[in-house]
Design an enzyme around this catalytic site. Structure first.
Site, PDB file in Angstrom:
ATOM      1  N   ASP A 104      -9.228  -0.481   6.996  1.00  0.00           N
ATOM      2  CA  ASP A 104      -9.019  -1.838   7.463  1.00  0.00           C
ATOM      3  C   ASP A 104      -8.329  -2.685   6.403  1.00  0.00           C
ATOM      4  OD1 ASP A 104     -11.376  -1.309   6.098  1.00  0.00           O
ATOM      5  OD2 ASP A 104     -12.471  -2.982   6.972  1.00  0.00           O
ATOM      6  N   ASP A 119      -2.381   8.140  12.067  1.00  0.00           N
ATOM      7  CA  ASP A 119      -1.674   7.958  13.329  1.00  0.00           C
ATOM      8  C   ASP A 119      -1.473   6.472  13.592  1.00  0.00           C
ATOM      9  OD1 ASP A 119      -0.509   8.384  15.782  1.00  0.00           O
ATOM     10  OD2 ASP A 119      -2.320   9.101  16.770  1.00  0.00           O
ATOM     11  N   ASP A 148       2.214   3.954  13.004  1.00  0.00           N
ATOM     12  CA  ASP A 148       2.816   3.096  14.022  1.00  0.00           C
ATOM     13  C   ASP A 148       2.992   1.674  13.494  1.00  0.00           C
ATOM     14  OD1 ASP A 148       2.837   5.236  15.745  1.00  0.00           O
ATOM     15  OD2 ASP A 148       1.992   4.122  17.426  1.00  0.00           O
ATOM     16  N   LYS A 156     -12.588   5.541   5.347  1.00  0.00           N
ATOM     17  CA  LYS A 156     -13.556   4.517   5.760  1.00  0.00           C
ATOM     18  C   LYS A 156     -14.937   4.983   5.347  1.00  0.00           C
ATOM     19  CE  LYS A 156     -14.730   0.653   7.820  1.00  0.00           C
ATOM     20  NZ  LYS A 156     -14.524  -0.640   7.125  1.00  0.00           N
ATOM     21  N   TYR A 198      -9.071  14.487  15.700  1.00  0.00           N
ATOM     22  CA  TYR A 198      -8.375  15.133  16.808  1.00  0.00           C
ATOM     23  C   TYR A 198      -8.648  16.639  16.839  1.00  0.00           C
ATOM     24  CZ  TYR A 198      -5.544  10.814  16.951  1.00  0.00           C
ATOM     25  OH  TYR A 198      -5.113   9.519  17.029  1.00  0.00           O
TER      26      TYR A 198
END
Length: 352
Positions: free
Chosen positions: A220, A244, A248, A187, A136
């Site tokens: 993942d 982020d 959630d 990752k 971001y």
């Protein structure tokens, strides 16, 4: 008496409703406990303001916010304004402008709340999200727009100083908790530059914290751990985008996005930190009076801790947990209570 300067930015949708409820609770708490108070300045920077003026934050707006001890933020997002404009117009300029690089999101199942997991009671996590760069950062662009050869680039920018400081923050947080366990999430098998830097710096910083147990998971893979083996996690540190998404998921596994808090911290306190519920604008329930204010109340407790009022934070959390345990739940938790009913119940407990 200590008086804290509080900047209230309700923003859009249910943000207006829950910030109003949060301010009521903070007022009741300060009256009951004494010793501190809040002087609140309201900032009407919502999407209607943007549509009228062409911007969310007016010239000099950040300088005004900088005078505050903390920022109480509701949500930003409107069906009349594209999401990338609203996010980059309000929330991100505050986070980046005030170097709020540590986004902290606790997750646990509150008393009386049912997790969708059969072993959800094992959830007791804190997700630490790098909040100032990474995916971001805003780097990138578009050329040849509208043509078949159009190209869009979104560049994830990672700096060694940015990676190291979020890792040190996460290690310090993990060290303060009973489990003393920190999980690095990247990752790096597929993203071989920025993610590998994250891995390398993590290993370097870990040498300064021999008392903290560390594990490493790919992003993942950690989603399956969160669902199947939640007890294996404690503090998680991840990049802006990964954390982020994971936070959630953590909120949903804890029962609802309506109970999840967030702290956007400038740990050095060079700038004010910002505190917001995780749930967003929630257009579908705006104006119905049924938004869950628990996330905002828990967020207020995080703010009190940051301001140096730990006793008040504990008092507020006790009231929150007593209300959730009582079964007084808004529709997102399967109940029929209104925002006002939950707010009144928390205030009543605080006054007792």
């Amino acid at each position: 008496m200590k008086t804290y300067q509080l900047a209230a930015v309700p923003g859009d949708g249910i943000g207006v409703e829950v910030i109003a409820a949060g301010l009521q609770v903070l007022e009741a708490l300060s009256q009951h406990l004494g010793g501190f108070a809040f002087e609140v300045t309201h900032y009407p920077w919502d999407s209607a303001y943007y549509l009228k003026h062409g911007h969310y934050i007016p010239e000099g707006g950040l300088a005004q916010l900088k005078q505050a001890d903390a920022i109480f933020f509701g949500a930003v997002g409107s069906q009349q304004v594209p999401d990338h404009i609203s996010l980059w117009g309000l929330r991100l300029p505050i986070c980046q402008g005030f170097d709020q690089y540590a986004n902290v999101r606790p997750a646990r199942v509150l008393p009386g709340v049912k997790s969708p997991l059969h072993n959800g009671e094992a959830i007791d996590w804190v997700i630490v999200r790098e909040n100032s760069e990474g995916e971001y950062s805003g780097s990138g662009g578009r050329v040849h727009q509208g043509l078949p050869i159009e190209v869009a680039t979104e560049v994830s920018t990672f700096t060694r100083v940015g990676v190291e400081r979020i890792h040190r923050f996460a290690f310090e947080l993990a060290r303060s908790r009973p489990a003393k366990h920190l999980t690095l999430v990247t990752k790096s098998n597929a993203q071989r530059h920025g993610m590998v830097l994250w891995d390398e710096v993590f290993a370097e910083v870990a040498k300064d914290y021999p008392d903290v147990r560390t594990t490493r998971e790919l992003v993942d893979a950690v989603t399956t751990t969160m669902v199947l083996k939640p007890a294996q996690l404690d503090v998680i540190v991840a990049t802006n985008l990964h954390a982020d998404i994971l936070s959630d998921l953590a909120a949903a596994l804890s029962g609802s996005l309506g109970i999840a808090p967030t702290a956007n911290l400038n740990p050095e306190r060079s700038f004010p930190s910002m505190f917001e519920p995780i749930h967003g604008s929630a257009f579908d329930i705006t104006g119905k009076g049924v938004a869950n204010p628990i996330a905002t109340f828990w967020t207020a407790a995080l703010m009190l801790e940051h301001l140096g009022e730990p006793a008040a934070a504990r008092h507020l959390m006790q009231a929150i947990e007593a209300v959730t345990a009582s079964g007084l739940h808004t529709p997102d938790l399967g109940g029929t209570a209104t925002t006002a009913q939950v707010t009144d119940a928390v205030i009543e407990l605080l006054r007792r």
